[in-house]
Design a protein around this motif. Structure first.
Motif, mmCIF file in Angstrom:
data_model
loop_
_atom_site.group_PDB
_atom_site.id
_atom_site.type_symbol
_atom_site.label_atom_id
_atom_site.label_comp_id
_atom_site.label_asym_id
_atom_site.label_seq_id
_atom_site.Cartn_x
_atom_site.Cartn_y
_atom_site.Cartn_z
ATOM 1 N N UNK A 146 -10.349 1.182 -10.804
ATOM 2 C CA UNK A 146 -10.039 2.246 -11.756
ATOM 3 C C UNK A 146 -8.682 2.868 -11.428
ATOM 4 N N UNK A 147 -8.421 3.089 -10.159
ATOM 5 C CA UNK A 147 -7.123 3.658 -9.775
ATOM 6 C C UNK A 147 -5.990 2.679 -10.073
ATOM 7 N N UNK A 148 -6.226 1.404 -9.845
ATOM 8 C CA UNK A 148 -5.204 0.397 -10.125
ATOM 9 C C UNK A 148 -4.885 0.330 -11.613
ATOM 10 N N UNK A 149 -5.934 0.347 -12.437
ATOM 11 C CA UNK A 149 -5.741 0.249 -13.887
ATOM 12 C C UNK A 149 -5.099 1.520 -14.424
ATOM 13 N N UNK A 150 -5.476 2.689 -13.887
ATOM 14 C CA UNK A 150 -4.913 3.936 -14.386
ATOM 15 C C UNK A 150 -3.453 4.112 -13.959
ATOM 16 N N UNK B 167 -19.606 -1.817 -3.692
ATOM 17 C CA UNK B 167 -19.299 -2.002 -5.109
ATOM 18 C C UNK B 167 -18.679 -0.749 -5.712
ATOM 19 N N UNK B 168 -19.137 0.421 -5.280
ATOM 20 C CA UNK B 168 -18.554 1.673 -5.767
ATOM 21 C C UNK B 168 -17.106 1.800 -5.316
ATOM 22 N N UNK B 169 -16.816 1.414 -4.087
ATOM 23 C CA UNK B 169 -15.437 1.453 -3.608
ATOM 24 C C UNK B 169 -14.539 0.500 -4.389
ATOM 25 N N UNK B 170 -15.039 -0.686 -4.673
ATOM 26 C CA UNK B 170 -14.267 -1.650 -5.463
ATOM 27 C C UNK B 170 -14.027 -1.111 -6.868
ATOM 28 N N UNK B 171 -15.037 -0.494 -7.474
ATOM 29 C CA UNK B 171 -14.879 0.064 -8.816
ATOM 30 C C UNK B 171 -13.865 1.202 -8.811
ATOM 31 N N UNK B 172 -13.909 2.054 -7.797
ATOM 32 C CA UNK B 172 -12.923 3.135 -7.703
ATOM 33 C C UNK B 172 -11.511 2.593 -7.529
#
Length: 50
Positions: free
Chosen positions: A44-48, A36-41
């Motif tokens: 976040x990178x995709x959105x940024x 889940x942490x990898x998916x969140x990271x």
């Protein structure tokens, strides 16, 4: 009613797994939270990027 029975069965099975195999349950929980942490990271990178 069926949903509640399935939900109760899920929690009972999960609880029994935790009681019978605590080390494996801890490893599985760590793996799930790491995933889940990898998916969140990644999200976040995709959105940024925009």
């Amino acid at each position: 009613m069926r949903r509640y029975c399935l939900l109760a069965a899920f929690w009972i099975v999960l609880g029994l797994f935790l009681l019978r195999h605590p080390a494996r349950a801890a490893d599985a929980t760590t793996a799930v939270f790491d995933g889940l942490a990898l998916v969140a990271d990644a999200l976040a990178r995709f959105v940024s990027a925009f």
